[in-house]
Design a protein around this motif. Structure first.
Motif, PDB file in Angstrom:
ATOM      1  N   ILE A 111      68.663  10.371  48.684  1.00 23.27           N
ATOM      2  CA  ILE A 111      69.524  10.888  47.618  1.00 23.27           C
ATOM      3  C   ILE A 111      69.027  12.248  47.148  1.00 23.27           C
ATOM      4  CG2 ILE A 111      70.256  10.527  45.222  1.00 23.27           C
ATOM      5  CD1 ILE A 111      70.274   7.523  45.817  1.00 23.27           C
ATOM      6  N   GLY A 112      67.697  12.376  47.027  1.00 28.73           N
ATOM      7  CA  GLY A 112      67.124  13.648  46.608  1.00 28.73           C
ATOM      8  C   GLY A 112      67.435  14.771  47.571  1.00 28.73           C
ATOM      9  N   ARG A 113      67.358  14.478  48.862  1.00 29.90           N
ATOM     10  CA  ARG A 113      67.632  15.517  49.863  1.00 29.90           C
ATOM     11  C   ARG A 113      69.117  15.865  49.922  1.00 29.90           C
ATOM     12  NH1 ARG A 113      63.711  13.952  55.038  1.00 29.90           N
ATOM     13  NH2 ARG A 113      61.732  14.418  53.966  1.00 29.90           N
ATOM     14  N   LEU A 114      69.963  14.869  49.798  1.00 33.61           N
ATOM     15  CA  LEU A 114      71.399  15.127  49.868  1.00 33.61           C
ATOM     16  C   LEU A 114      71.907  15.856  48.635  1.00 33.61           C
ATOM     17  CD1 LEU A 114      72.685  11.752  51.407  1.00 33.61           C
ATOM     18  CD2 LEU A 114      72.450  13.961  52.556  1.00 33.61           C
ATOM     19  N   GLY A 116      69.818  17.502  46.373  1.00 33.03           N
ATOM     20  CA  GLY A 116      68.962  18.609  45.952  1.00 33.03           C
ATOM     21  C   GLY A 116      68.285  18.361  44.626  1.00 33.03           C
ATOM     22  N   LEU A 117      68.352  17.111  44.144  1.00 34.24           N
ATOM     23  CA  LEU A 117      67.749  16.758  42.862  1.00 34.24           C
ATOM     24  C   LEU A 117      66.444  16.009  43.089  1.00 34.24           C
ATOM     25  CD1 LEU A 117      70.971  15.449  41.098  1.00 34.24           C
ATOM     26  CD2 LEU A 117      69.879  17.665  40.738  1.00 34.24           C
ATOM     27  N   GLY A 118      65.536  16.136  42.157  1.00 30.86           N
ATOM     28  CA  GLY A 118      64.265  15.414  42.244  1.00 30.86           C
ATOM     29  C   GLY A 118      64.379  14.064  41.591  1.00 30.86           C
ATOM     30  N   VAL A 119      64.701  13.035  42.372  1.00 24.51           N
ATOM     31  CA  VAL A 119      64.876  11.690  41.829  1.00 24.51           C
ATOM     32  C   VAL A 119      63.521  11.153  41.394  1.00 24.51           C
ATOM     33  CG1 VAL A 119      65.738   9.372  42.293  1.00 24.51           C
ATOM     34  CG2 VAL A 119      66.798  11.339  43.410  1.00 24.51           C
ATOM     35  N   SER A 120      63.443  10.665  40.156  1.00 26.97           N
ATOM     36  CA  SER A 120      62.182  10.179  39.624  1.00 26.97           C
ATOM     37  C   SER A 120      62.382   8.831  38.958  1.00 26.97           C
ATOM     38  CB  SER A 120      61.611  11.175  38.599  1.00 26.97           C
ATOM     39  OG  SER A 120      62.505  11.311  37.517  1.00 26.97           O
ATOM     40  N   SER A 121      61.291   8.268  38.489  1.00 25.04           N
ATOM     41  CA  SER A 121      61.332   6.977  37.805  1.00 25.04           C
ATOM     42  C   SER A 121      60.716   7.121  36.429  1.00 25.04           C
ATOM     43  CB  SER A 121      60.563   5.921  38.610  1.00 25.04           C
ATOM     44  OG  SER A 121      60.364   4.756  37.842  1.00 25.04           O
ATOM     45  N   GLY A 122      61.420   6.623  35.415  1.00 23.30           N
ATOM     46  CA  GLY A 122      60.884   6.664  34.064  1.00 23.30           C
ATOM     47  C   GLY A 122      59.613   5.863  33.912  1.00 23.30           C
ATOM     48  N   VAL A 123      59.467   4.818  34.723  1.00 17.32           N
ATOM     49  CA  VAL A 123      58.262   3.998  34.670  1.00 17.32           C
ATOM     50  C   VAL A 123      57.044   4.814  35.065  1.00 17.32           C
ATOM     51  CG1 VAL A 123      57.081   2.000  35.668  1.00 17.32           C
ATOM     52  CG2 VAL A 123      59.492   1.851  35.063  1.00 17.32           C
ATOM     53  N   GLU A 124      57.197   5.664  36.093  1.00 15.53           N
ATOM     54  CA  GLU A 124      56.085   6.512  36.509  1.00 15.53           C
ATOM     55  C   GLU A 124      55.655   7.433  35.381  1.00 15.53           C
ATOM     56  OE1 GLU A 124      57.436   8.536  39.963  1.00 15.53           O
ATOM     57  OE2 GLU A 124      57.144   6.823  41.295  1.00 15.53           O
ATOM     58  N   GLU A 125      56.616   7.958  34.632  1.00 12.81           N
ATOM     59  CA  GLU A 125      56.293   8.829  33.511  1.00 12.81           C
ATOM     60  C   GLU A 125      55.528   8.061  32.436  1.00 12.81           C
ATOM     61  OE1 GLU A 125      59.774  10.699  32.049  1.00 12.81           O
ATOM     62  OE2 GLU A 125      60.378  11.513  33.994  1.00 12.81           O
ATOM     63  N   LEU A 126      55.971   6.819  32.166  1.00  9.85           N
ATOM     64  CA  LEU A 126      55.271   6.014  31.173  1.00  9.85           C
ATOM     65  C   LEU A 126      53.840   5.722  31.608  1.00  9.85           C
ATOM     66  CD1 LEU A 126      57.774   3.314  29.837  1.00  9.85           C
ATOM     67  CD2 LEU A 126      56.633   5.109  28.545  1.00  9.85           C
ATOM     68  N   LEU A 127      53.665   5.339  32.877  1.00 12.78           N
ATOM     69  CA  LEU A 127      52.333   5.019  33.375  1.00 12.78           C
ATOM     70  C   LEU A 127      51.406   6.223  33.308  1.00 12.78           C
ATOM     71  CD1 LEU A 127      53.158   2.780  36.484  1.00 12.78           C
ATOM     72  CD2 LEU A 127      52.375   2.049  34.233  1.00 12.78           C
ATOM     73  N   SER A 128      51.961   7.403  33.472  1.00 13.37           N
ATOM     74  CA  SER A 128      51.143   8.612  33.430  1.00 13.37           C
ATOM     75  C   SER A 128      50.831   9.056  32.010  1.00 13.37           C
ATOM     76  CB  SER A 128      51.851   9.756  34.173  1.00 13.37           C
ATOM     77  OG  SER A 128      53.036  10.130  33.490  1.00 13.37           O
ATOM     78  N   GLU A 129      51.531   8.461  31.013  1.00 13.43           N
ATOM     79  CA  GLU A 129      51.360   8.890  29.632  1.00 13.43           C
ATOM     80  C   GLU A 129      50.506   7.930  28.809  1.00 13.43           C
ATOM     81  OE1 GLU A 129      52.211  11.572  28.104  1.00 13.43           O
ATOM     82  OE2 GLU A 129      53.310  12.506  29.747  1.00 13.43           O
ATOM     83  N   GLY A 130      49.894   6.944  29.445  1.00 14.98           N
ATOM     84  CA  GLY A 130      49.145   5.975  28.655  1.00 14.98           C
ATOM     85  C   GLY A 130      47.787   5.662  29.233  1.00 14.98           C
ATOM     86  N   ASN A 131      46.934   5.038  28.404  1.00 19.82           N
ATOM     87  CA  ASN A 131      45.653   4.588  28.918  1.00 19.82           C
ATOM     88  C   ASN A 131      45.807   3.198  29.513  1.00 19.82           C
ATOM     89  OD1 ASN A 131      45.514   2.660  26.801  1.00 19.82           O
ATOM     90  ND2 ASN A 131      44.677   4.222  25.439  1.00 19.82           N
TER      91      ASN A 131
END
Length: 323
Positions: A111-114, A116-131
């Motif tokens: 989907i990202g390649r077709l 041109g958008l950077g498909v991401s996951s909100g969960v990844e953002e949460l995991l990166s924002e916490g201890n």
């Protein structure tokens, strides 16, 4: 029983769940930012609370209140088996999780390649924002308990009168779509099918909560723990010498990550074998209001509430894709 009204009520309940999960954190974040600018970025715990508290304190209770308007049945209680049966089932869950992860990543990449958008996951953002403490509390303790109560017990206790197959698939579909992104859709749907079957066969939500906790512990907490110990973000400097220095200065964590990956591969292979063996023995009972497949699909999705839910799910997927 008015079947369309029954499923429309379910659709409306989970439509409001998705809507409030999307809108309330935005409103709360805007209020917090207006009161204390930049606080969400300075205090990771506050970021987690703003992101998840509306879901647990408002969205889920409202969903429960609506769903309780529908009649529920008491499932027959049965034991899953001893520790060997529990471990075998965990292996199957890990296999489903890893296979779903592969499919989700492939679909997201496509989907990202077709687009041109950077498909991401909100969960990844949460995991990166916490201890690690927050990750453990929210992903290993709270999420499995509340999600199993909402997507398994609350839903299956009511939909099982239309047959095991309908109850399991509906529970898994709503569970998968509620995650709101392609990364998690496929493994969440697969695990939803497994957990739904276990709950129907045993009548004990504690079993599915324990499996959900174990999967989140391995897939979310352990991997986050090892990556934090690796200080992986420092490896992206582009300096080969610096990257090699970082690698060897964290050799213990790197070895742990390698062993963890090998463990997950081994458990996944064992899970595949157990899945093939178990699928032949799977038994799905008919329900009091069982319908033919075509009529079931029409009754489940051909109503205002479920249409609203599907539209809301599509909106969350689009927002996740373009944001």
């Amino acid at each position: 029983m008015n079947k369309r009204k029954f499923f429309s009520t379910i659709g409306a309940a989970y439509f409001l769940l998705l809507l409030l999960m999307l809108v309330l954190p935005m409103i709360l974040a805007a209020i917090v930012q207006a009161a204390v600018p930049g606080s969400l970025y300075r205090y990771p715990l506050l970021y987690w609370i703003v992101s998840l508290a509306p879901q647990y304190l408002a969205a889920m209770p409202i969903c429960v209140r609506i769903m309780r308007r529908l009649p529920a049945v008491n499932l027959y209680r049965n034991r899953l088996g001893g520790g060997g049966a529990w471990f075998s089932t965990l292996c199957i869950a890990i296999f489903i999780m890893e296979a779903g992860n592969i499919i989700g990543n492939l679909v997201s990449t496509l989907i990202g390649r077709l687009s041109g958008l950077g498909v991401s996951s909100g969960v990844e953002e949460l995991l990166s924002e916490g201890n690690l403490g927050m990750i453990f509390l929210f992903t290993v303790i709270l999420a499995p308990i509340l999600e199993e109560l909402i997507f398994r017990k609350l839903l299956i206790d009511r939909a099982v009168v239309f047959g095991d197959r309908t109850a399991i698939l509906l529970s898994a579909l709503l569970f998968g779509l509620a995650h709101g992104n392609f990364y998690q859709l496929f493994y969440a749907f697969g695990l939803g099918c497994l957990f739904g079957y276990i709950y129907i066969r045993t009548g004990k939500i504690a079993y599915t909560i324990s499996f959900h906790m174990a999967v989140n512990f391995l897939g979310g907490f352990v991997s986050s723990f090892l990556l934090e110990r690796l200080e992986y973000s420092q490896w992206s400097s582009g300096d080969y010498a610096q990257m090699m220095y970082s690698m060897f200065s964290h050799i213990g964590a790197l070895l742990g990550l390698v062993l963890f990956v090998l463990l997950m591969i081994g458990l996944s292979i064992a899970g595949l074998v157990k899945f093939i063996q178990s699928i032949r023995k799977a038994k799905l009972n008919t329900g009091e209001y069982e319908m033919p497949a075509g009529k079931t699909a029409k009754a489940v999705f051909g109503n205002a509430g479920m249409i609203l839910f599907l539209i809301m799910a599509a909106v969350t997927f689009i927002i996740e894709t373009v944001s």
